[in-house]
Scaffold this motif. Structure first.
Motif, mmCIF file in Angstrom:
data_model
loop_
_atom_site.group_PDB
_atom_site.id
_atom_site.type_symbol
_atom_site.label_atom_id
_atom_site.label_comp_id
_atom_site.label_asym_id
_atom_site.label_seq_id
_atom_site.Cartn_x
_atom_site.Cartn_y
_atom_site.Cartn_z
ATOM 1 N N ARG A 44 0.903 -1.228 -0.072
ATOM 2 C CA ARG A 44 0.004 -0.165 0.065
ATOM 3 C C ARG A 44 0.830 1.336 -0.006
ATOM 4 N N ARG A 45 0.247 2.281 -0.554
ATOM 5 C CA ARG A 45 1.135 3.698 -0.799
ATOM 6 C C ARG A 45 0.889 4.462 0.595
ATOM 7 N N ASP A 46 -0.010 4.206 1.551
ATOM 8 C CA ASP A 46 -0.202 4.969 2.775
ATOM 9 C C ASP A 46 1.173 5.135 3.522
ATOM 10 N N ARG A 47 1.356 6.297 3.731
ATOM 11 C CA ARG A 47 2.481 6.413 4.625
ATOM 12 C C ARG A 47 2.184 6.147 6.176
ATOM 13 N N ARG A 146 -5.999 7.510 11.972
ATOM 14 C CA ARG A 146 -5.961 8.041 10.700
ATOM 15 C C ARG A 146 -6.880 8.970 10.288
ATOM 16 N N ALA A 147 -8.088 8.720 10.954
ATOM 17 C CA ALA A 147 -9.393 9.831 10.611
ATOM 18 C C ALA A 147 -9.099 10.986 11.641
ATOM 19 N N LEU A 148 -8.545 10.825 13.104
ATOM 20 C CA LEU A 148 -8.791 12.069 14.089
ATOM 21 C C LEU A 148 -7.339 12.783 13.932
ATOM 22 N N PRO A 149 -7.467 14.026 14.199
ATOM 23 C CA PRO A 149 -6.473 15.137 14.171
ATOM 24 C C PRO A 149 -5.900 15.230 15.472
ATOM 25 N N PHE A 150 -6.702 14.853 16.441
ATOM 26 C CA PHE A 150 -6.167 14.742 17.948
ATOM 27 C C PHE A 150 -6.795 13.495 18.585
ATOM 28 N N ILE A 151 -6.040 13.046 19.658
ATOM 29 C CA ILE A 151 -6.283 12.024 20.407
ATOM 30 C C ILE A 151 -6.420 12.442 21.768
ATOM 31 N N PHE A 160 -4.871 10.561 28.377
ATOM 32 C CA PHE A 160 -3.952 10.399 27.319
ATOM 33 C C PHE A 160 -4.330 11.562 26.126
ATOM 34 N N ALA A 161 -3.423 12.201 25.572
ATOM 35 C CA ALA A 161 -3.732 13.113 24.802
ATOM 36 C C ALA A 161 -2.455 13.111 23.829
ATOM 37 N N ALA A 162 -2.560 13.349 22.589
ATOM 38 C CA ALA A 162 -1.564 13.244 21.269
ATOM 39 C C ALA A 162 -2.243 14.115 20.367
ATOM 40 N N THR A 163 -1.450 14.696 19.743
ATOM 41 C CA THR A 163 -1.681 15.484 18.274
ATOM 42 C C THR A 163 -1.503 14.315 17.203
ATOM 43 N N ALA A 164 -2.150 14.279 16.332
ATOM 44 C CA ALA A 164 -2.142 13.282 15.244
ATOM 45 C C ALA A 164 -2.708 13.866 14.063
ATOM 46 N N GLY A 165 -1.959 15.042 13.723
ATOM 47 C CA GLY A 165 -2.133 15.520 12.431
ATOM 48 C C GLY A 165 -1.313 15.284 11.136
ATOM 49 N N ALA A 166 -0.145 15.253 11.234
ATOM 50 C CA ALA A 166 1.007 14.792 10.308
ATOM 51 C C ALA A 166 1.244 13.282 10.606
ATOM 52 N N ASP A 167 1.553 12.575 9.325
ATOM 53 C CA ASP A 167 1.673 11.055 9.700
ATOM 54 C C ASP A 167 2.819 10.589 10.594
ATOM 55 N N ALA A 168 3.820 11.329 10.907
ATOM 56 C CA ALA A 168 4.763 11.142 11.835
ATOM 57 C C ALA A 168 4.052 11.307 13.127
ATOM 58 N N GLU A 169 3.197 12.223 13.253
ATOM 59 C CA GLU A 169 2.592 12.414 14.691
ATOM 60 C C GLU A 169 1.550 11.080 14.847
ATOM 61 N N LYS A 170 0.885 10.858 13.977
ATOM 62 C CA LYS A 170 -0.020 9.541 14.078
ATOM 63 C C LYS A 170 0.672 8.382 14.432
#
Length: 350
Positions: A44-47, A146-151, A160-170
């Motif tokens: 798959r091409r997904d990063r 994958r769908a959420l920008p913030f956890i 538990f809290a985490a930013t999940a915008g960019a692929d590396a953050e996810k």
């Protein structure tokens, strides 16, 4: 690829370059090895692919089978692997192929390759996936992040809290949350991921339907030449995290349900997740008491004569999606990485 996999890759390359995969066989290889796979499908091409270690491509499977045969090893069924393991007769090194969970891509992409090589294989099936009632929670977690920008979650041991915008953050959010949830009770893990899937709008049942084989296909597969259907619990729990009554029902119930649905004798069993935190001496005893001929873990290692007395705690070697190359494959088949991993021990039963 994280630092651990980078370290493994360097080790595989060093073993191959030094030729240790050949001269070290007599020390580390044992009588045979059981390989385990999950997904076999085109890359798959997904990063963002936090579960990529569970995927190999059909071309790598083909490459692996060619190398195994090219080395003069035998590819055998799980029944034949057990026969050779308990026999005192000298035999060639053997490889048994196993696939966990019952994914659609096993038939779509793996079986054509296996058929081309006339390679027997075993499929460990979880009835709850065929029913669409069990949960692929590790894939749910991937889809939700994958769908959420913030956890954001309130967990029993704290928020538990985490930013999940960019692929590396996810990737970072997945790894951190996965490790934390795996340490605790499975009920906490499932509840937390349920909350995330609700926030992300992930349809859990549809995910299972997309990924896993239905009963009608499993019935058509049952009895096919070279194919062994085996049990993988009713709902894919980490057995060691549950009371003995639950673990016993998951083990026994999976065999009963498969035999009823498929009209086959089910002789073999695989522990879900299969690491020491998911299956240990209690589970080994339960599988033995249930009457299975064998039960396999994911504890890494080759099969030695000593394993003949511990057929319900057999190790397996994973074909890891992060290491789809000849150097890694030669190293894994040599047994040398596991001699080091297990500190020279042939048995890992605790």
């Amino acid at each position: 690829m994280n630092w651990r996999h980078q370290l493994f890759a360097a080790g595989f390359k060093a073993i191959a370059l030094s030729g240790a995969d050949r001269w070290g066989r007599g020390l580390a290889q044992g009588k045979g090895v059981i390989l385990t796979m999950h997904h076999v499908r085109p890359a798959r091409r997904d990063r963002f692919q936090p579960n990529a270690l569970l995927e190999i491509t059909p071309s790598f499977l083909d490459q692996a089978l060619r190398l195994i045969r090219g080395e003069g090893y035998d590819i055998v069924s799980l029944d034949e692997a057990l026969r050779r393991l308990v026999s005192d007769e000298p035999t060639r090194f053997f490889v048994a192929l196993t696939f966990d969970d019952g994914y659609r891509d096993t038939l779509d992409h793996a079986w054509p390759v296996l058929a081309e090589h006339h390679a027997p294989w075993t499929l460990f099936v979880t009835p709850g996936f065929a029913d669409r009632t069990a949960r692929l929670w590790w894939l749910e977690l991937e889809e939700a992040i994958r769908a959420l920008p913030f956890i954001a979650l309130d967990l029993p041991d704290g928020p538990f809290a985490a930013t999940a915008g960019a692929d590396a953050e996810k990737e970072r959010a997945f790894a951190q949350l996965y490790r934390r949830l795996r340490k605790g009770p499975e009920a906490t893990l499932l509840a937390a991921i349920s909350e995330l899937t609700a926030q992300a709008g992930v349809d859990r049942a549809a995910l299972v339907a997309r990924e896993c084989l239905p009963w009608e296909t499993l019935r058509a597969l049952a009895g096919a030449p070279g194919v062994t259907i085996a049990a993988h619990t009713l709902t894919h729990p980490m057995l060691a995290k549950h009371p003995v009554e639950v673990a016993r029902e998951e083990i026994l119930g999976s065999r009963t349900r498969l035999e009823q649905e498929l009209g086959l004798r089910i002789a073999h069993f695989a522990y879900p997740v299969g690491d020491p935190g998911s299956a240990g001496p209690r589970e080994f005893a339960l599988a033995r008491e249930a009457g299975f001929a064998s039960a396999v873990t994911t504890r890494p290692g080759h099969l030695f004569a000593e394993h003949a007395g511990h057929l319900h705690a057999l190790p397996r070697v994973s074909l890891n999606g992060h290491h789809q190359n000849v150097s890694a494959l030669r190293s894994l088949l040599s047994g040398l990485p596991f001699l080091l991993w297990n500190r020279g021990r042939r048995l890992n039963l605790s």
